[in-house]
Design a protein around this motif. Structure first.
Motif, PDB file in Angstrom:
ATOM      1  N   MET A   1      42.014  37.282  44.064  1.00 55.21           N
ATOM      2  CA  MET A   1      42.532  36.057  43.439  1.00 55.21           C
ATOM      3  C   MET A   1      42.853  35.045  44.535  1.00 55.21           C
ATOM      4  N   TYR A   6      46.371  31.996  42.169  1.00 58.59           N
ATOM      5  CA  TYR A   6      47.621  32.752  42.087  1.00 58.59           C
ATOM      6  C   TYR A   6      48.786  31.814  41.802  1.00 58.59           C
ATOM      7  N   ASN A  82      44.300  34.608  32.823  1.00 61.91           N
ATOM      8  CA  ASN A  82      43.264  33.628  33.140  1.00 61.91           C
ATOM      9  C   ASN A  82      43.694  32.190  32.863  1.00 61.91           C
ATOM     10  N   SER A 145      48.407  42.312  37.629  1.00 62.43           N
ATOM     11  CA  SER A 145      47.493  41.324  38.189  1.00 62.43           C
ATOM     12  C   SER A 145      46.142  41.375  37.490  1.00 62.43           C
ATOM     13  N   ARG A 146      45.325  40.357  37.731  1.00 62.60           N
ATOM     14  CA  ARG A 146      43.964  40.330  37.180  1.00 62.60           C
ATOM     15  C   ARG A 146      43.150  41.506  37.682  1.00 62.60           C
ATOM     16  N   ASP A 147      43.335  41.876  38.944  1.00 66.10           N
ATOM     17  CA  ASP A 147      42.559  42.985  39.500  1.00 66.10           C
ATOM     18  C   ASP A 147      42.842  44.297  38.788  1.00 66.10           C
ATOM     19  N   GLU A 148      44.056  44.446  38.289  1.00 66.15           N
ATOM     20  CA  GLU A 148      44.422  45.685  37.605  1.00 66.15           C
ATOM     21  C   GLU A 148      43.946  45.739  36.160  1.00 66.15           C
ATOM     22  N   ARG A 151      41.641  48.373  34.478  1.00 70.72           N
ATOM     23  CA  ARG A 151      42.045  49.788  34.545  1.00 70.72           C
ATOM     24  C   ARG A 151      43.200  50.110  33.600  1.00 70.72           C
TER      25      ARG A 151
END
Length: 266
Positions: A1, A6, A82, A145-148, A151
């Motif tokens: 990000m 962020y 987003n 976070s977006r990365d998570e 999952r």
């Protein structure tokens, strides 16, 4: 990000937090630090048979929880991460119930956030609010976070059948969630709760569950039988439904994104 994205997300999240300041207080069921506030009274039965033992009577629950509730929670979080308009009005029931939203992560489904309310909230606003509250405001974790996001697994718990127990063992493992009220060694009143699945997931018996809940609620002295007997315990039941991110994406692909809600596609 990126830093700019962020910062935009943080500003959007700060705006969300400001909007939520006037909302009902919530409870974190996993660490036991519960702020209990009721918008609408929860009525408890005074005539309920012993909750443990062969003669226990288990009251039926209304069928409420549906997969679309998990789908909706995913959509709400997806859009929040987003920085775009969230989903509109969902199709499931908008009746009022106490509820919890739980986020877990990874194959081992480690807890990532779990917050709910014992206030009876309309499900559309309640799930929208607590999908974000549990994702961003669980004090034990950094905001999701977006990365998570890819999952994650989400669980929605709809709480019903609140009843005052006759003692600290007047409930069934794997059937009832429990909420306890007790006095700490310093004379402070505290409350704490576990959803029905917590004890069985941990492999606890009833005493272990009670003692763990006392510790999670902030009791630090020696736990005695006298203390256990002094607990005011409310038992309840929960309908739980869960969905993994992969299922969420499959649902979106089958229906062509979020068009049915009339909002921007995530």
């Amino acid at each position: 990000m990126s830093n700019s994205h962020y910062n935009n997300h943080q500003q959007h999240h700060n705006n969300y937090q400001q909007q939520q300041q006037q909302q009902p207080q919530h409870s974190n069921n996993s660490n036991g630090d519960e702020d209990y506030h009721q918008q609408q009274p929860v009525h408890y039965s005074q005539h309920y048979m012993n909750g443990h033992g062969h003669g226990a009577r288990i009251k039926p629950m209304d069928s409420v929880a549906v997969p679309d509730m998990c789908l909706f929670c995913f959509e709400v979080l997806d859009c929040e991460l987003n920085n775009i308009d969230g989903p509109g009005v969902p199709m499931f029931s908008n009746d009022a119930y106490p509820l919890f939203v739980t986020w877990k992560i990874g194959r081992d489904k480690r807890l990532r956030g779990c917050i709910g309310t014992f206030s009876a909230m309309e499900l559309h606003n309640g799930l929208r609010e607590y999908a974000l509250t549990s994702a961003f405001k669980d004090s034990r974790f950094a905001p999701i976070s977006r990365d998570e996001f890819p999952r994650l697994t989400v669980s929605v718990s709809i709480l019903q059948n609140f009843e005052e127990a006759q003692g600290h063992l007047d409930w069934q493992l794997g059937v009832h969630g429990i909420r306890i009220e007790f006095m700490t060694e310093r004379g402070l009143k505290r409350t704490a709760t576990y959803l029905p699945q917590v004890a069985t997931e941990q492999g606890w018996d009833q005493l272990q569950t009670i003692d763990s809940l006392l510790r999670k609620g902030g009791y630090r002295a020696v736990i005695t039988q006298e203390l256990r007997k002094s607990i005011k315990l409310t038992r309840y039941r929960s309908q739980e439904i869960q969905m993994h991110y992969k299922e969420y994406r499959e649902h979106l692909e089958r229906r062509g994104g979020m068009q049915q809600y009339g909002k921007v596609q995530c």
